[in-house]
Scaffold this motif. Structure first.
Motif, PDB file in Angstrom:
ATOM      1  N   THR A  71       0.837  -1.044  -0.027  1.00  0.00           N
ATOM      2  CA  THR A  71      -0.177   0.053  -0.071  1.00  0.00           C
ATOM      3  C   THR A  71       0.863   1.346   0.175  1.00  0.00           C
ATOM      4  OG1 THR A  71      -1.957   1.065   1.204  1.00  0.00           O
ATOM      5  CG2 THR A  71      -0.141   0.229   2.375  1.00  0.00           C
ATOM      6  N   TYR A  72       0.406   2.330   0.014  1.00  0.00           N
ATOM      7  CA  TYR A  72       1.223   3.710  -0.025  1.00  0.00           C
ATOM      8  C   TYR A  72       0.474   4.427   1.192  1.00  0.00           C
ATOM      9  CZ  TYR A  72      -2.530   6.318  -2.274  1.00  0.00           C
ATOM     10  OH  TYR A  72      -3.777   7.076  -2.350  1.00  0.00           O
ATOM     11  N   THR A  73       1.446   5.252   1.632  1.00  0.00           N
ATOM     12  CA  THR A  73       0.825   6.450   2.666  1.00  0.00           C
ATOM     13  C   THR A  73       1.619   7.759   2.652  1.00  0.00           C
ATOM     14  OG1 THR A  73       0.589   6.872   5.086  1.00  0.00           O
ATOM     15  CG2 THR A  73       2.625   5.504   4.349  1.00  0.00           C
ATOM     16  N   MET A  74       1.018   8.722   2.698  1.00  0.00           N
ATOM     17  CA  MET A  74       1.918  10.055   2.846  1.00  0.00           C
ATOM     18  C   MET A  74       2.417  10.204   4.030  1.00  0.00           C
ATOM     19  SD  MET A  74       1.237  10.650  -0.464  1.00  0.00           S
ATOM     20  CE  MET A  74       2.052  12.352  -0.492  1.00  0.00           C
ATOM     21  N   GLN A  75       3.636  10.628   4.046  1.00  0.00           N
ATOM     22  CA  GLN A  75       4.393  10.810   5.116  1.00  0.00           C
ATOM     23  C   GLN A  75       5.538  11.689   5.049  1.00  0.00           C
ATOM     24  OE1 GLN A  75       4.136   9.510   8.532  1.00  0.00           O
ATOM     25  NE2 GLN A  75       2.207   8.565   7.762  1.00  0.00           N
ATOM     26  N   LEU A  76       5.676  12.698   5.717  1.00  0.00           N
ATOM     27  CA  LEU A  76       6.811  13.782   5.688  1.00  0.00           C
ATOM     28  C   LEU A  76       6.943  14.196   4.178  1.00  0.00           C
ATOM     29  CD1 LEU A  76       9.519  11.720   7.509  1.00  0.00           C
ATOM     30  CD2 LEU A  76       7.778  13.530   8.482  1.00  0.00           C
ATOM     31  N   GLY A  77       5.732  14.525   3.700  1.00  0.00           N
ATOM     32  CA  GLY A  77       5.543  15.122   2.230  1.00  0.00           C
ATOM     33  C   GLY A  77       5.939  14.443   1.259  1.00  0.00           C
ATOM     34  N   ALA A  78       6.120  12.929   1.318  1.00  0.00           N
ATOM     35  CA  ALA A  78       6.379  12.060   0.290  1.00  0.00           C
ATOM     36  C   ALA A  78       5.418  10.803   0.292  1.00  0.00           C
ATOM     37  CB  ALA A  78       7.847  11.364   0.485  1.00  0.00           C
ATOM     38  N   LEU A  79       5.291  10.244  -0.875  1.00  0.00           N
ATOM     39  CA  LEU A  79       4.565   8.962  -0.963  1.00  0.00           C
ATOM     40  C   LEU A  79       5.412   7.821  -0.570  1.00  0.00           C
ATOM     41  CD1 LEU A  79       1.889   8.368  -3.457  1.00  0.00           C
ATOM     42  CD2 LEU A  79       3.532   6.722  -3.343  1.00  0.00           C
ATOM     43  N   TRP A  80       5.011   7.170   0.349  1.00  0.00           N
ATOM     44  CA  TRP A  80       5.880   5.951   1.173  1.00  0.00           C
ATOM     45  C   TRP A  80       5.093   4.623   0.470  1.00  0.00           C
ATOM     46  CZ3 TRP A  80       9.903   5.725   4.621  1.00  0.00           C
ATOM     47  CH2 TRP A  80      10.510   6.957   4.993  1.00  0.00           C
ATOM     48  N   ILE A  81       6.065   3.832  -0.271  1.00  0.00           N
ATOM     49  CA  ILE A  81       5.279   2.537  -0.500  1.00  0.00           C
ATOM     50  C   ILE A  81       5.832   1.420   0.326  1.00  0.00           C
ATOM     51  CG2 ILE A  81       5.432   0.508  -2.397  1.00  0.00           C
ATOM     52  CD1 ILE A  81       4.255   3.399  -3.517  1.00  0.00           C
ATOM     53  N   THR A  82       4.768   0.844   0.987  1.00  0.00           N
ATOM     54  CA  THR A  82       5.181   0.084   2.263  1.00  0.00           C
ATOM     55  C   THR A  82       4.248  -1.070   2.445  1.00  0.00           C
ATOM     56  OG1 THR A  82       5.746   0.193   4.619  1.00  0.00           O
ATOM     57  CG2 THR A  82       3.838   1.451   3.960  1.00  0.00           C
ATOM     58  N   THR A  83       4.258  -1.842   3.477  1.00  0.00           N
ATOM     59  CA  THR A  83       3.408  -2.986   3.911  1.00  0.00           C
ATOM     60  C   THR A  83       2.002  -2.284   4.495  1.00  0.00           C
ATOM     61  OG1 THR A  83       4.182  -3.525   5.913  1.00  0.00           O
ATOM     62  CG2 THR A  83       5.325  -4.539   4.080  1.00  0.00           C
ATOM     63  N   SER A  84       0.909  -3.066   4.437  1.00  0.00           N
ATOM     64  CA  SER A  84      -0.383  -2.543   5.116  1.00  0.00           C
ATOM     65  C   SER A  84      -0.085  -2.606   6.586  1.00  0.00           C
ATOM     66  CB  SER A  84      -1.280  -3.671   4.698  1.00  0.00           C
ATOM     67  OG  SER A  84      -1.769  -3.460   3.601  1.00  0.00           O
ATOM     68  N   ALA A  85       0.641  -3.311   7.075  1.00  0.00           N
ATOM     69  CA  ALA A  85       0.828  -3.429   8.519  1.00  0.00           C
ATOM     70  C   ALA A  85       1.638  -1.972   9.024  1.00  0.00           C
ATOM     71  CB  ALA A  85       1.669  -4.918   8.897  1.00  0.00           C
ATOM     72  N   ARG A  86       2.888  -1.978   8.035  1.00  0.00           N
ATOM     73  CA  ARG A  86       3.382  -0.751   8.450  1.00  0.00           C
ATOM     74  C   ARG A  86       2.806   0.361   8.547  1.00  0.00           C
ATOM     75  NH1 ARG A  86       6.905   2.286  11.263  1.00  0.00           N
ATOM     76  NH2 ARG A  86       8.389   3.531   9.916  1.00  0.00           N
ATOM     77  N   ALA A  87       1.811   0.687   7.252  1.00  0.00           N
ATOM     78  CA  ALA A  87       1.281   1.865   7.053  1.00  0.00           C
ATOM     79  C   ALA A  87       0.207   1.890   8.407  1.00  0.00           C
ATOM     80  CB  ALA A  87       0.391   1.760   5.711  1.00  0.00           C
ATOM     81  N   GLU A  88      -0.244   0.853   8.764  1.00  0.00           N
ATOM     82  CA  GLU A  88      -1.387   1.041   9.876  1.00  0.00           C
ATOM     83  C   GLU A  88      -0.700   1.639  11.096  1.00  0.00           C
ATOM     84  OE1 GLU A  88      -3.391  -2.814  10.116  1.00  0.00           O
ATOM     85  OE2 GLU A  88      -4.083  -2.494   8.139  1.00  0.00           O
ATOM     86  N   SER A  89       0.482   1.404  11.181  1.00  0.00           N
ATOM     87  CA  SER A  89       1.247   1.634  12.487  1.00  0.00           C
ATOM     88  C   SER A  89       1.652   3.170  12.436  1.00  0.00           C
ATOM     89  CB  SER A  89       2.561   0.969  12.767  1.00  0.00           C
ATOM     90  OG  SER A  89       3.586   1.310  11.772  1.00  0.00           O
TER      91      SER A  89
END
Length: 178
Positions: A71-89
């Motif tokens: 999945t992806y998440t927006m963190q610190l002004g960037a689009l992060w590609i990561t796992t769902s578990a990490r994004a949920e944390s």
């Protein structure tokens, strides 16, 4: 940028090269969360095959990443590609001014005299199992005429869309805010 529509086509392109292409096309920083991917057993060279036209960039990202259980998440002004578990944390804190939504809705037989109805509507309809009341990490707090929401970026997007839709309903139905 993520809501704009685009055409995308990748045929057996390594994930890290897909990320570079996304960064170039969207003009935003894209970061691969290499540690989370490695912990999950996914290599940055994992081949990606996905072709979609005329779809929002956000939808393309979700569909493409779902194929490789990411999945992806927006963190610190960037689009992060990561796992769902990490994004949920990774919780983001956002403040949503909602004073305009607290006036009430007599058309449907309900008067909103505080935040409770709005909070319940959000927690019940948007990722219900991710809120603190059910053991999840998310929280909603009241602050002046605003809601302070601590949630993942994906849930924050849904909260924003929910509030936007609610405002549209009120704007298009003058009786809804009486």
């Amino acid at each position: 940028t993520l809501d704009a529509k685009g055409d995308w086509a990748f045929e057996d392109v390594p994930l890290n090269e897909v990320c570079a292409a996304i960064q170039e096309k969207l003009g935003i920083d894209v970061v691969l969360d290499v540690k989370a991917l490695e912990d999950f057993g996914i290599d940055t060279g994992t081949p990606i095959t996905k072709s979609l036209q005329g779809i929002s960039n956000r939808s393309f990202l979700r569909l493409m990443l779902r194929d490789v259980e990411l999945t992806y998440t927006m963190q610190l002004g960037a689009l992060w590609i990561t796992t769902s578990a990490r994004a949920e944390s990774l919780l983001a804190i956002k403040v949503y001014p909602v004073g305009d939504l607290l006036s009430g809705d007599t058309r449907y037989g309900q008067i909103v005299q505080g935040y409770s109805l709005l909070e319940v509507a959000i927690r019940s309809n948007i990722a219900p199992d991710t809120w603190g009341q059910l053991g999840g990490p998310g929280a909603i707090e009241r602050f002046h005429n605003s809601l302070v929401v601590g949630q993942t970026s994906g849930v924050q997007e849904q909260v924003e869309q929910f509030l936007s839709t609610y405002r549209t309903i009120i704007a298009n139905d003058p009786g809804a805010s009486e």
